[in-house]
Design a protein around this motif. Structure first.
Motif, PDB file in Angstrom:
ATOM      1  N   ARG B  78       0.743  -1.348  -0.083  1.00 32.84           N
ATOM      2  CA  ARG B  78      -0.010  -0.056   0.049  1.00 32.84           C
ATOM      3  C   ARG B  78       0.785   1.272  -0.014  1.00 32.84           C
ATOM      4  N   SER B 137     -10.577  -2.165 -15.726  1.00 26.95           N
ATOM      5  CA  SER B 137     -11.181  -2.690 -14.365  1.00 26.95           C
ATOM      6  C   SER B 137     -12.588  -2.775 -14.430  1.00 26.95           C
ATOM      7  N   THR B 141     -15.514  -6.129 -11.979  1.00 28.50           N
ATOM      8  CA  THR B 141     -16.044  -5.755 -10.760  1.00 28.50           C
ATOM      9  C   THR B 141     -17.425  -6.841 -10.666  1.00 28.50           C
ATOM     10  N   PRO B 142     -17.498  -7.017  -9.230  1.00 26.94           N
ATOM     11  CA  PRO B 142     -18.602  -8.069  -8.711  1.00 26.94           C
ATOM     12  C   PRO B 142     -19.792  -7.698  -9.534  1.00 26.94           C
ATOM     13  N   ARG B 143     -20.065  -6.595  -9.745  1.00 19.92           N
ATOM     14  CA  ARG B 143     -21.331  -6.122 -10.610  1.00 19.92           C
ATOM     15  C   ARG B 143     -21.484  -6.843 -11.828  1.00 19.92           C
ATOM     16  N   PRO B 388     -11.670 -15.064  10.355  1.00 15.47           N
ATOM     17  CA  PRO B 388     -11.464 -14.383   9.009  1.00 15.47           C
ATOM     18  C   PRO B 388     -10.139 -15.170   8.221  1.00 15.47           C
ATOM     19  N   ASN B 389     -10.144 -14.775   7.123  1.00 14.51           N
ATOM     20  CA  ASN B 389      -9.088 -15.419   6.288  1.00 14.51           C
ATOM     21  C   ASN B 389      -8.592 -14.122   5.163  1.00 14.51           C
ATOM     22  N   ASP B 390      -7.756 -13.546   5.839  1.00 13.11           N
ATOM     23  CA  ASP B 390      -7.092 -12.142   5.030  1.00 13.11           C
ATOM     24  C   ASP B 390      -6.104 -12.457   4.235  1.00 13.11           C
ATOM     25  N   PHE B 397      -2.942  -6.379  -1.295  1.00 10.44           N
ATOM     26  CA  PHE B 397      -3.743  -5.112  -1.252  1.00 10.44           C
ATOM     27  C   PHE B 397      -3.184  -3.875  -1.716  1.00 10.44           C
ATOM     28  N   GLY B 398      -4.092  -3.084  -2.271  1.00 10.97           N
ATOM     29  CA  GLY B 398      -3.721  -1.713  -2.594  1.00 10.97           C
ATOM     30  C   GLY B 398      -3.468  -1.550  -4.063  1.00 10.97           C
ATOM     31  N   GLU B 399      -2.427  -0.729  -4.756  1.00  9.61           N
ATOM     32  CA  GLU B 399      -2.301  -0.522  -6.183  1.00  9.61           C
ATOM     33  C   GLU B 399      -2.367  -1.441  -7.029  1.00  9.61           C
ATOM     34  N   PHE B 401      -3.411  -4.775  -6.371  1.00 11.40           N
ATOM     35  CA  PHE B 401      -4.170  -5.929  -6.184  1.00 11.40           C
ATOM     36  C   PHE B 401      -4.669  -6.496  -7.343  1.00 11.40           C
ATOM     37  N   LEU B 403      -6.346  -7.617 -10.641  1.00 16.76           N
ATOM     38  CA  LEU B 403      -7.347  -7.142 -11.086  1.00 16.76           C
ATOM     39  C   LEU B 403      -8.477  -8.234 -11.505  1.00 16.76           C
ATOM     40  N   ASN B 406     -11.853 -10.918  -8.644  1.00 20.03           N
ATOM     41  CA  ASN B 406     -13.242 -11.406  -8.590  1.00 20.03           C
ATOM     42  C   ASN B 406     -13.534 -12.562  -9.317  1.00 20.03           C
ATOM     43  N   ARG B 409     -12.015 -15.820  -8.119  1.00 25.69           N
ATOM     44  CA  ARG B 409     -13.049 -16.244  -7.081  1.00 25.69           C
ATOM     45  C   ARG B 409     -14.392 -16.957  -7.633  1.00 25.69           C
TER      46      ARG B 409
END
Lengths: 63, 453
Positions: B78, B137, B141-143, B388-390, B397-399, B401, B403, B406, B409
């Motif tokens: 980050r 990007s 997205t999830p959408r 949790p599972n980070d 994470f950050g700039e 991450f 692309l 999603n 997954r």
């Protein structure tokens, strides 16, 4: 406590909204918007978690 | 291997050859060891415990700071203003770096520009990186994933049903000697199909695309070389074939009119009023297709192995299919397919008492972060309900991450959901075979399983 989302980083992953739905809303432009100006006490933990899990680290807390 | 261990102690019994591991003899860069013994978990454990910011000097590598703690990788990720992507991006041995430099010269000769130009947009920092990343990007997205859910879900079911058919056929014909390769009969299919469809690659070309991306990563493997070729010649031939295909596709798309696919988004895209150059489009497209299929393919294969290695967790998943999303997160953490990315310090930075000097390089070891005992309780336990599972399977994470996180997954959820009834009838027939000379992605070439009906 205030919270701001950096829209130059946000990509609408929506982790914040999943975690604190009353505080964040991801809209059709794939950006997250903050719904409240002052974070209520009972939401602080959820918001702090949202900051941590934002994949883009786009959320900042301001005391 | 590759995180697919039942437990730390079990992993220790047959993995590391050296009886006593020390900071001076540990090795996390020898790819032959990765192939023979799997990921160097014990070495990373030792680094986290004794030297989490470690100046690593070994033959064939420029020295670097090995970063192994979750918190530190998060901090570097980050802080793109402190740690730049523009110099070195992936740790490579000196021979591979020289090969890469010759590649940059060839690209400059072919497209114009300079060998110093960034090979692709991942080699950029903000704000330039953000501008280029944002061109596509919105496709991830999830959408957008929700819109594709039903369509891709149907594809996942078809691929799993193909896999089940091949297994049944082998069982019927050969009994216990009938084995099936998970990589090519299952894992490879949805990732290639999904990214190609999103990118705007016609279906008749998907097999060829898969072959090019496989060769891109496996050029050091004689299996992907033509007779008489060496690694570099294979890479050049493969790159030329791919570039020609890409140019034809661009010309065709321009002639037929732009659509809503990612190639069209790239062709439509402008940075400060300028279109992307042919070199930028070619590189961007390569990144999308290679990153979009190789990582997810390996994660699916590793996930099958992890579940078969842990019958208790497999049973839990069969009894509780609603655990698929958290099982996928645990598979991502457990397999940690992307091994490392590299950054260069832009100024002197103090980290855990060490001073990283301006210009020195840091290498972030993601599998190590994903076993960090300060973040994950009992990190060597495979637990499909972990919360949790980070994990940092998609980077810190950050700039930068991932692309495609999603999409990856979503693909894994669709595949493992469809696989639930099949997995209970499988056993591993032979250990995964790894792609040689790959210190960036833990690539699995083949993994044979058999049906035990």
């Amino acid at each position: 406590m205030r919270v701001v989302v950096d829209h130059s980083l946000c990509e609408g992953h929506a982790k914040c909204m999943e975690n604190a739905p009353g505080v964040f809303e991801v809209r059709d432009d794939d950006l997250s918007y903050v719904l409240v100006t002052d974070i209520p006490e009972e939401q602080r933990e959820a918001v702090t978690r949202a900051v941590q899990i934002c994949p883009r680290r786009a959320i900042q807390l301001e005391e | 291997m590759l995180g697919c261990r039942k437990s730390k102690s079990e992993g220790k019994m047959n993995s590391q050859p050296a009886p006593s591991l020390t900071l001076s003899n540990l090795d996390i860069t020898d790819t032959d060891r990765y192939i023979r013994f799997g990921f160097p978990w014990e070495a990373w454990d030792l680094l986290r415990q004794e030297a989490p910011v470690f100046w690593y000097e070994r033959p064939h590598f420029e020295p670097f700071w090995a970063i192994t703690k979750h918190e530190d990788i998060g901090f570097i990720s980050r802080s793109p203003h402190l740690f730049s992507n523009t110099q070195l991006l992936r740790l490579n041995d000196t021979e591979s770096i020289q090969m890469g430099q010759r590649g940059r010269v060839r690209a400059a000769n072919r497209f114009g520009g300079s060998p110093e130009d960034p090979p692709d947009f991942i080699f950029l920092d903000p704000p330039e990186h953000r501008q280029r990343r944002s061109l596509v990007s919105k496709h991830f997205t999830p959408r957008m994933m929700r819109r594709l859910e039903e369509h891709f879900g149907g594809m996942a079911e078809n691929y799993v049903s193909h896999f089940a058919d091949v297994l049944a056929q082998q069982l019927a014909e050969k009994g216990r000697t009938g084995t099936v390769d998970v990589v090519h009969e299952l894992s490879a299919k949805l990732p290639v199909a999904a990214i190609c469809e999103m990118a705007g690659v016609p279906e008749e070309d998907w097999d060829q695309i898969f072959h090019w991306t496989e060769t891109l990563v496996g050029a050091a493997d004689p299996e992907y070389q033509l007779p008489g070729e060496n690694r570099e010649q294979t890479a050049i031939r493969n790159g030329d074939e791919w570039r020609r295909y890409n140019e034809e596709l661009v010309a065709r798309r321009k002639a037929e009119g732009l659509g809503d696919d990612m190639l069209s988004s790239l062709l439509r895209g402008e940075i400060d009023g300028e279109e992307l150059t042919p070199r930028e489009i070619s590189a961007y497209f390569t990144i999308l297709l290679a990153a979009g299929n190789e990582t997810t393919r390996n994660s699916i294969t590793g996930g099958v192995k992890a579940l078969l290695d842990h019958p208790d967790q497999l049973k839990r998943l069969v009894d509780n299919p609603e655990l698929v999303p958290s099982a996928v997160e645990e598979i991502l953490r457990w397999t940690s397919i992307v091994i490392q990315f590299q950054r260069t310090a832009m100024e002197d930075v103090k980290l855990r008492g060490q001073t990283i000097r301006k210009g020195e390089s840091v290498v972030m070891w993601y599998p190590s972060a994903n076993r960090d005992e300060d973040v994950f309780e009992d990190p060597y336990r495979f637990d499909i309900g972990r919360e949790p599972n980070d994990h940092f399977a998609f980077g810190g994470f950050g700039e930068h991450f991932c692309l495609g996180a999603n999409l990856a997954r979503w693909e894994m959820r669709a595949i493992f959901h469809a696989l639930i009834p099949v997995l209970s009838t499988l056993e591993v027939a032979s250990e995964p075979e790894f792609v040689p000379r790959s210190l960036h992605v833990g690539g699995i070439k083949r993994m044979m399983v058999r049906a035990i009906a």
